[in-house]
Write an enzyme that holds these catalytic residues in place. Structure first.
Site, PDB file in Angstrom:
ATOM      1  N   LYS A  11       0.841  -1.197   0.000  1.00  0.00           N
ATOM      2  CA  LYS A  11       0.000   0.000   0.000  1.00  0.00           C
ATOM      3  C   LYS A  11       0.874   1.244   0.000  1.00  0.00           C
ATOM      4  CE  LYS A  11       0.989   1.151   4.434  1.00  0.00           C
ATOM      5  NZ  LYS A  11       1.658   2.413   4.860  1.00  0.00           N
ATOM      6  N   ASP A 137      -2.579  -2.242  10.147  1.00  0.00           N
ATOM      7  CA  ASP A 137      -2.833  -2.134   8.704  1.00  0.00           C
ATOM      8  C   ASP A 137      -3.406  -3.409   8.095  1.00  0.00           C
ATOM      9  OD1 ASP A 137      -1.920   0.469   8.670  1.00  0.00           O
ATOM     10  OD2 ASP A 137       0.077  -0.038   7.912  1.00  0.00           O
TER      11      ASP A 137
END
Length: 292
Positions: A11, A137
């Site tokens: 990401k 995350d």
């Protein structure tokens, strides 16, 4: 013995703001996160007994119990059954200590493999809840796409997909462990804050230029010395060579630039990879549909 292999996806943080430290020791985050087409391969194989983690392509420092093992134990605890014998193999391509969420993406892929093997009826929300217990995350890495992330990063709201574009990622030779960067944040002046709400509105309009204009990361304000110089130099190169915007991702030190397409990004990609071996030309990835 059954085996399943899945690709992971790293990401970038299009916008990252830190609202303050919480009583539990974590920080409240306000971020726009985007999945990208750089990832590892995770293979889970049933074995006779025990848990084994094999890492290919990179030697990573690991505690006595890895996040992958913690995730496995948390998954089977949620099912109310003992952990079977398992071997997890990681083929690493995402650099470590880079701000790209590679470790969280690997944990998310392990959980996806376990769901497919042992509980295919488990909902996305249930799996994200398990993931959030392991790492901040991980829930996003299970969902993918473009999201507003709040709390520790586990409270997710889907945003309109990022328009088609290309990213050039460039990691300097050093790493920045996330806890060390968070330790610098408290009681520091973080300067101008990224316009997270404005970015969400730009995504809703499909306005790539407005998204690129709002890239921002408050962690950049606490970089010092050679760290700050390296990040700033890469950003200048990206912007000078046509990036619509550039920022550091996560706790760094990887810097990314947004380009309208891959053709526009190839020139600076070639220049940067000659100096920084961990440079990548990637695309945004939309939300995963396998858990819907």
């Amino acid at each position: 013995m059954r085996t399943i292999a899945l690709e992971t996806y790293a990401k970038v943080n299009l916008a990252l703001d830190i609202l303050g430290r919480r009583e539990d020791g974590y920080h409240d985050m306000y971020m726009v996160m985007q999945t990208i087409s750089l990832g590892d391969t995770v293979t889970v194989t049933e074995t006779a007994e025990g848990f084994a983690l094999l890492v290919e392509g990179e030697t990573l420092p690991r505690d006595s119990k890895s996040m992958e093992q913690q995730a496995t134990e948390t998954f089977f605890r949620a099912l109310g059954r003992p952990v079977p014998g398992l071997e997890v193999r990681l083929e690493k391509r995402v650099p470590a200590y880079a701000g790209l969420g590679g470790g969280s993406a690997d944990v998310a892929a392990v959980l996806r493999c376990l769901r497919n093997l042992y509980c295919p009826e488990m909902s996305r929300l249930e799996l994200e809840t398990i993931g959030a217990r392991v790492g901040s995350d991980v829930a996003f890495c299970l969902r993918g796409g473009t999201c507003l992330a709040q709390g520790r990063g586990e409270r997710l709201t889907d945003l309109s997909p990022l328009p088609e574009c290309a990213f050039v990622l460039c990691k300097p030779s050093f790493g920045l462990p996330t806890p060390a960067l968070f330790a610098r944040v408290d009681n520091q002046d973080l300067g101008p804050r990224p316009d997270v709400d404005g970015m969400a509105a730009a995504l809703e309009r499909g306005d790539l230029s407005a998204v690129a204009a709002r890239l921002g990361n408050v962690f950049e304000a606490v970089l010092a010395g050679e760290e700050a110089e390296a990040v700033a130099a890469i950003k200048r190169t990206l912007l000078r060579r046509g990036a619509m915007g550039a920022a550091m991702s996560g706790s760094g030190p990887t810097v990314f630039g947004i380009f309208p397409n891959r053709a526009a990004a190839r020139g600076v990609y070639g220049d940067l990879i000659a100096r920084y071996p961990q440079t990548y030309l990637v695309s945004p990835v939309k939300k995963f549909r396998e858990l819907e």
